[in-house]
Design a protein around this motif. Sequence first.
Motif, PDB file in Angstrom:
ATOM      1  N   ALA A  25       0.810  -1.212   0.000  1.00 21.72           N
ATOM      2  CA  ALA A  25       0.000   0.000   0.000  1.00 21.72           C
ATOM      3  C   ALA A  25       0.847   1.267   0.000  1.00 21.72           C
ATOM      4  O   ALA A  25       0.314   2.365  -0.188  1.00 21.72           O
ATOM      5  N   GLU A  32      -5.777   8.992   1.977  1.00 22.43           N
ATOM      6  CA  GLU A  32      -6.677   8.093   2.698  1.00 22.43           C
ATOM      7  C   GLU A  32      -8.096   8.234   2.124  1.00 22.43           C
ATOM      8  O   GLU A  32      -8.464   9.319   1.692  1.00 22.43           O
ATOM      9  N   PRO A  33      -8.907   7.182   2.076  1.00 23.85           N
ATOM     10  CA  PRO A  33      -8.703   5.853   2.659  1.00 23.85           C
ATOM     11  C   PRO A  33      -7.976   4.882   1.737  1.00 23.85           C
ATOM     12  O   PRO A  33      -7.938   3.688   2.015  1.00 23.85           O
ATOM     13  N   TRP A  34      -7.418   5.385   0.613  1.00 21.39           N
ATOM     14  CA  TRP A  34      -6.679   4.517  -0.318  1.00 21.39           C
ATOM     15  C   TRP A  34      -5.187   4.552  -0.018  1.00 21.39           C
ATOM     16  O   TRP A  34      -4.349   4.445  -0.911  1.00 21.39           O
ATOM     17  N   ARG A  36      -2.166   4.092   3.563  1.00 23.85           N
ATOM     18  CA  ARG A  36      -1.950   3.806   4.976  1.00 23.85           C
ATOM     19  C   ARG A  36      -2.168   5.094   5.766  1.00 23.85           C
ATOM     20  O   ARG A  36      -1.939   6.195   5.265  1.00 23.85           O
ATOM     21  N   ASN A  43      -2.683   3.036  -4.580  1.00 22.96           N
ATOM     22  CA  ASN A  43      -3.887   2.340  -5.024  1.00 22.96           C
ATOM     23  C   ASN A  43      -3.837   2.169  -6.539  1.00 22.96           C
ATOM     24  O   ASN A  43      -3.737   3.137  -7.284  1.00 22.96           O
ATOM     25  N   GLU A 238      -0.829  -4.453   8.011  1.00 19.47           N
ATOM     26  CA  GLU A 238      -1.332  -3.175   7.512  1.00 19.47           C
ATOM     27  C   GLU A 238      -0.411  -2.540   6.479  1.00 19.47           C
ATOM     28  O   GLU A 238      -0.664  -1.423   6.024  1.00 19.47           O
ATOM     29  N   PHE A 241      -3.333  -3.332   1.506  1.00 22.95           N
ATOM     30  CA  PHE A 241      -4.758  -3.054   1.478  1.00 22.95           C
ATOM     31  C   PHE A 241      -5.516  -4.340   1.813  1.00 22.95           C
ATOM     32  O   PHE A 241      -5.106  -5.439   1.416  1.00 22.95           O
ATOM     33  N   HIS A 243      -9.669  -5.582   1.947  1.00 23.85           N
ATOM     34  CA  HIS A 243     -11.099  -5.309   1.839  1.00 23.85           C
ATOM     35  C   HIS A 243     -11.818  -5.674   3.137  1.00 23.85           C
ATOM     36  O   HIS A 243     -12.674  -4.928   3.616  1.00 23.85           O
ATOM     37  N   ALA A 246     -11.011  -3.077   5.874  1.00 28.48           N
ATOM     38  CA  ALA A 246     -11.685  -1.806   5.610  1.00 28.48           C
ATOM     39  C   ALA A 246     -13.184  -1.911   5.870  1.00 28.48           C
ATOM     40  O   ALA A 246     -13.782  -0.997   6.453  1.00 28.48           O
ATOM     41  N   THR A 253     -11.050   0.831   0.596  1.00 25.37           N
ATOM     42  CA  THR A 253      -9.593   0.696   0.556  1.00 25.37           C
ATOM     43  C   THR A 253      -9.130   0.577  -0.881  1.00 25.37           C
ATOM     44  O   THR A 253      -9.945   0.528  -1.807  1.00 25.37           O
TER      45      THR A 253
END
Length: 263
Positions: A25, A32-34, A36, A43, A238, A241, A243, A246, A253
Amino acid sequence: MTADTGIGTIPVDLGAGVRAFFTTASGGVSPEPWARPGGSGLNLGLNVSDDAGRVRRNRALVGALLGGLPLAFATQVHSARAIPLGPEEHARWRTDTAPDTAGEGDALVTAERGLGLGVLVADCVPVLLADPGAGVVGVAHAGRKGTAAGVVLRALGSMAERGARPDRTRAVVGPAVCGRCYEVPEELRDEVAAVVPGAFAETAWGTPSLDLPAAVGAQLSGAGVDVTRVERCTLEDEEFFSHRRATARGTTTGRQAGIVALV
């Protein structure tokens, strides 16, 4: 971590003339949220509400790690369809108007040198494949449905049509949600395990689960392929990513990728 770009990668060895790695990630230009918490995110998925321009920039950053090679992704639909990419597709990806997708499918295969293939995941299993001697590579996205449907075997079949042999093919099963964490209803576990016995598992707390990385590895080994596994769980770690993580937090994510190319 790739020092000059900030992009997190896990390099893997698929033989001479093949470049292969998994992204994390870290790095990229997504907020964020894509990303850390507190950092930028790499992403690579276009279907998770991130700005398409940012995603294309992130994909270009990954392509730069391949020396600027064009990079192809599919629109993944949890199928067993393998999409072959030949000279015509390679020419399309070398233009300034390269497409965002090779079409709907969950595996990509090519014998084209200089065309990168990518597979997107955020808990599902990314698989990288190569027969260096034949000069054929592939990627596969193996979620629950795709694993049961044999998407990795379909990818191997498409590679064989281009001269690859399973006994010369090397595979890496990448970071994915592990069997200790992938809790499912008992009926669902039994349904999948009836088709792919290696998927049968229990969580760390003793409830039914699926171990998709183990199942995919067993499918590949059963076909005669030399398999290596990256033992990292996307839900627990962490750096990736996830799913499931999230969703539990009520957010969305991004998507990391497995990348392979003949170079």
